[in-house]
Structures are given as structure tokens and as C-alpha cells.
Write a protein that holds these residues in place. Structure first.
Motif, mmCIF file in Angstrom:
data_model
loop_
_atom_site.group_PDB
_atom_site.id
_atom_site.type_symbol
_atom_site.label_atom_id
_atom_site.label_comp_id
_atom_site.label_asym_id
_atom_site.label_seq_id
_atom_site.Cartn_x
_atom_site.Cartn_y
_atom_site.Cartn_z
ATOM 1 N N GLU A 136 0.853 -1.186 0.000
ATOM 2 C CA GLU A 136 0.000 0.000 0.000
ATOM 3 C C GLU A 136 0.887 1.233 0.000
ATOM 4 N N SER A 137 0.666 2.143 -0.928
ATOM 5 C CA SER A 137 1.530 3.312 -1.090
ATOM 6 C C SER A 137 0.741 4.609 -0.998
ATOM 7 N N GLU A 138 1.358 5.615 -0.444
ATOM 8 C CA GLU A 138 0.798 6.962 -0.475
ATOM 9 C C GLU A 138 1.033 7.537 -1.865
ATOM 10 N N GLY A 139 0.367 8.620 -2.197
ATOM 11 C CA GLY A 139 0.572 9.251 -3.489
ATOM 12 C C GLY A 139 1.946 9.891 -3.588
ATOM 13 N N HIS A 140 2.561 9.784 -4.763
ATOM 14 C CA HIS A 140 3.841 10.437 -5.017
ATOM 15 C C HIS A 140 3.584 11.856 -5.542
ATOM 16 N N GLN A 141 4.625 12.490 -6.074
ATOM 17 C CA GLN A 141 4.462 13.850 -6.581
ATOM 18 C C GLN A 141 3.431 13.899 -7.715
ATOM 19 N N ARG A 142 2.771 15.027 -7.817
ATOM 20 C CA ARG A 142 1.728 15.206 -8.835
ATOM 21 C C ARG A 142 2.288 14.938 -10.229
ATOM 22 N N GLY A 143 1.557 14.133 -10.990
ATOM 23 C CA GLY A 143 1.964 13.811 -12.350
ATOM 24 C C GLY A 143 2.798 12.552 -12.464
ATOM 25 N N SER A 144 3.119 11.913 -11.336
ATOM 26 C CA SER A 144 3.943 10.708 -11.368
ATOM 27 C C SER A 144 3.163 9.529 -11.958
ATOM 28 N N LEU A 145 3.911 8.611 -12.579
ATOM 29 C CA LEU A 145 3.312 7.471 -13.270
ATOM 30 C C LEU A 145 4.054 6.197 -12.896
ATOM 31 N N GLY A 198 -4.349 -14.717 -6.854
ATOM 32 C CA GLY A 198 -4.175 -16.050 -7.416
ATOM 33 C C GLY A 198 -3.431 -16.953 -6.445
ATOM 34 N N LYS A 199 -3.095 -18.155 -6.918
ATOM 35 C CA LYS A 199 -2.483 -19.160 -6.050
ATOM 36 C C LYS A 199 -0.976 -19.282 -6.220
ATOM 37 N N THR A 200 -0.419 -18.548 -7.168
ATOM 38 C CA THR A 200 1.026 -18.630 -7.408
ATOM 39 C C THR A 200 1.697 -17.308 -7.062
ATOM 40 N N PRO A 201 3.000 -17.335 -6.758
ATOM 41 C CA PRO A 201 3.717 -16.097 -6.430
ATOM 42 C C PRO A 201 3.697 -15.116 -7.599
ATOM 43 N N LEU A 202 3.821 -13.869 -7.274
ATOM 44 C CA LEU A 202 3.880 -12.808 -8.280
ATOM 45 C C LEU A 202 5.331 -12.401 -8.504
ATOM 46 N N HIS A 203 5.696 -12.275 -9.755
ATOM 47 C CA HIS A 203 7.006 -11.722 -10.120
ATOM 48 C C HIS A 203 6.766 -10.668 -11.185
ATOM 49 N N ALA A 204 7.242 -9.460 -10.936
ATOM 50 C CA ALA A 204 6.994 -8.355 -11.864
ATOM 51 C C ALA A 204 8.124 -7.346 -11.794
ATOM 52 N N THR A 205 8.161 -6.473 -12.764
ATOM 53 C CA THR A 205 9.046 -5.313 -12.702
ATOM 54 C C THR A 205 8.164 -4.078 -12.604
ATOM 55 N N MET A 206 8.634 -3.085 -11.877
ATOM 56 C CA MET A 206 7.860 -1.855 -11.710
ATOM 57 C C MET A 206 8.782 -0.656 -11.900
ATOM 58 N N VAL A 207 8.330 0.257 -12.739
ATOM 59 C CA VAL A 207 9.056 1.506 -12.969
ATOM 60 C C VAL A 207 8.167 2.656 -12.547
ATOM 61 N N CYS A 208 8.702 3.528 -11.713
ATOM 62 C CA CYS A 208 7.961 4.703 -11.254
ATOM 63 C C CYS A 208 8.673 5.957 -11.753
ATOM 64 N N ILE A 209 7.965 6.742 -12.545
ATOM 65 C CA ILE A 209 8.523 7.978 -13.097
ATOM 66 C C ILE A 209 8.016 9.136 -12.261
ATOM 67 N N MET A 210 8.922 9.753 -11.504
ATOM 68 C CA MET A 210 8.550 10.836 -10.605
ATOM 69 C C MET A 210 8.643 12.149 -11.385
ATOM 70 N N LYS A 211 7.622 12.433 -12.154
ATOM 71 C CA LYS A 211 7.640 13.560 -13.096
ATOM 72 C C LYS A 211 7.953 14.887 -12.438
ATOM 73 N N ALA A 212 7.329 15.147 -11.291
ATOM 74 C CA ALA A 212 7.498 16.449 -10.651
ATOM 75 C C ALA A 212 8.934 16.704 -10.220
ATOM 76 N N ALA A 213 9.662 15.640 -9.901
ATOM 77 C CA ALA A 213 11.033 15.800 -9.425
ATOM 78 C C ALA A 213 11.926 16.355 -10.535
ATOM 79 N N VAL A 214 11.599 16.048 -11.785
ATOM 80 C CA VAL A 214 12.379 16.555 -12.914
ATOM 81 C C VAL A 214 11.943 17.958 -13.289
ATOM 82 N N MET A 215 10.650 18.234 -13.136
ATOM 83 C CA MET A 215 10.104 19.490 -13.612
ATOM 84 C C MET A 215 10.237 20.641 -12.621
ATOM 85 N N GLU A 216 10.480 20.331 -11.351
ATOM 86 C CA GLU A 216 10.478 21.407 -10.336
ATOM 87 C C GLU A 216 11.626 22.378 -10.557
#
Length: 202
Positions: free
Chosen positions: A134-143, A184-202
Motif C-alpha cells: 500500500e503506497s501513499e501518493g507520489h508527486q503530482r503527475g507521477s506514473l 491467485g495461487k502462485t507467487p507474483l514476479h513483476a518489474t515496476m518503474v515509477c517515473i517521478m515527473k514532478a522531481a524533474v520538472m520542479e
């Protein structure tokens, strides 16, 4: 960081290019700017600029971006100048930092570059069935982009629930509370990329 991990990052890495400091100093002197003048124009503290030029600190991309704007050059030029020498770096599994979810069932290994964590975060996600992050919201515009390699994931954002199986990717706004669950009944394996847009634009 993505999520509210009960464990802090277990280890980290520092990457300081020997060329970056020289590049910033060369450009500053080319414009006949003092450290104080560059600090005033870029919004980066004089002490930080001094440390960068002496290769005593590891600046974030946002800091390099501010300096590039003040020096009227593209950030690509600054980074390219700092990386004239090709390199390959290997990080052992035991040295890879990670975060664990509050329920202890989901682990996010930080496989992205620690240096870019303020604007780009890249994780390898492994979770037991039922594991929840469970995550809080990141900077506005993040994806966030979650690509499932095996198992099945459920993502909830602002009351909207979506599922993804192996080979599928979910892209969603992460500037508001969001939740990832291994379903589901099996483990999850995934990759996740988070682009913190506001950090670049500020």
C-alpha cells in the motif's frame, strides 16, 4: 520510495563520475561565474556545487538539471561529458537494496540506479500470494508501470481495480494512494518503474 516498507533500504550504492565535477567547473569558468553566482542562478547551494566540482558528492539528476539550465547547456551534454569513458558495473544480489511491505509478503529489490531515485525508480517485485503493498501518493503527475512476468497482480487506484497476468502491463497515476496485491495461487514476479515527473520538472 514506492510503498511504505517496514524495512529501510538495506544497502545502497554511490556512483560519482570523475568527469562530472570537471565538466561543471569547466562550464562555470567558461561563463566567468563564481560559485556564488552559479548558486544564485541555479538554486543549488554553493557548498553543494563546490562538492560536485571536487567529486565529493553524488548529485541527483534534478540538481544536475538545475545546473545545466543555469549554464545554458542541455542536461544530455552535461551527462555525456561526464560519461566519456564506457563502463560496466555489476551489483551482487547481496548488495542490491530492497524494501519489504508491511505484511512481509512482498519484496521490492531496487534494481534501478540509486542516483536517479528522485526521478526514476525501478524495482524487481516478488510477492507471495496475498502479498500487498500500500503506497501513499507520489508527486503530482507521477506514473507507475507494472509489468507482470509471472503470477497475477491487482492494482487499485482511487477505487478503480484492474488485473494483469504474465505478459501484461498496467500503467497508472501514482500521485494518489494506490495498492498492489498478488492475487491467485502462485507467487507474483513483476518489474515496476515509477517515473517521478514532478522531481524533474520542479
Amino acid at each position: 520510495m514506492a510503498g511504505r516498507g517496514r524495512a529501510e533500504i538495506e544497502s545502497g550504492a554511490s556512483f560519482v563520475s570523475g568527469q562530472l565535477g570537471k565538466t561543471v567547473q569547466r562550464l562555470r569558468k567558461a561563463y566567468n561565474l563564481s560559485l556564488s553566482e552559479l548558486a544564485e542562478q541555479s538554486g543549488v547551494a554553493k557548498s553543494i556545487i563546490s562538492q560536485i566540482e571536487r567529486n565529493e558528492t553524488n548529485p541527483t539528476l534534478a540538481t544536475i538539471w538545475r545546473l545545466s539550465q543555469a549554464l545554458d547547456v542541455s542536461i544530455e551534454r552535461v551527462l555525456a561529458s561526464a560519461d566519456e569513458e564506457p563502463f560496466v558495473e555489476k551489483l551482487a544480489r547481496r548488495d542490491t537494496p530492497y524494501i519489504v511491505s508491511d505484511d512481509g509478503k512482498m519484496r521490492l529489490s531496487i534494481i534501478g540506479w540509486i542516483k536517479t531515485v528522485e526521478w526514476l525508480q525501478w524495482y524487481d517485485v516478488a510477492a507471495e500470494p496475498g502479498g500487498t503493498l500500500e503506497s501513499e501518493g507520489h508527486q503530482r503527475g507521477s506514473l507507475e508501470c507494472l509489468s507482470v512476468l509471472s503470477g497475477e497482480a491487482e492494482v487499485t487506484v482511487a477505487g478503480v481495480v484492474e488485473h494483469a497476468k504474465a505478459g501484461e502491463t498496467l500503467r497508472y497515476r501514482c500521485d494518489r494512494p494506490h495498492l498492489i496485491r498478488a492475487v491467485g495461487k502462485t507467487p507474483l514476479h513483476a518489474t515496476m518503474v515509477c517515473i517521478m515527473k514532478a522531481a524533474v520538472m520542479e
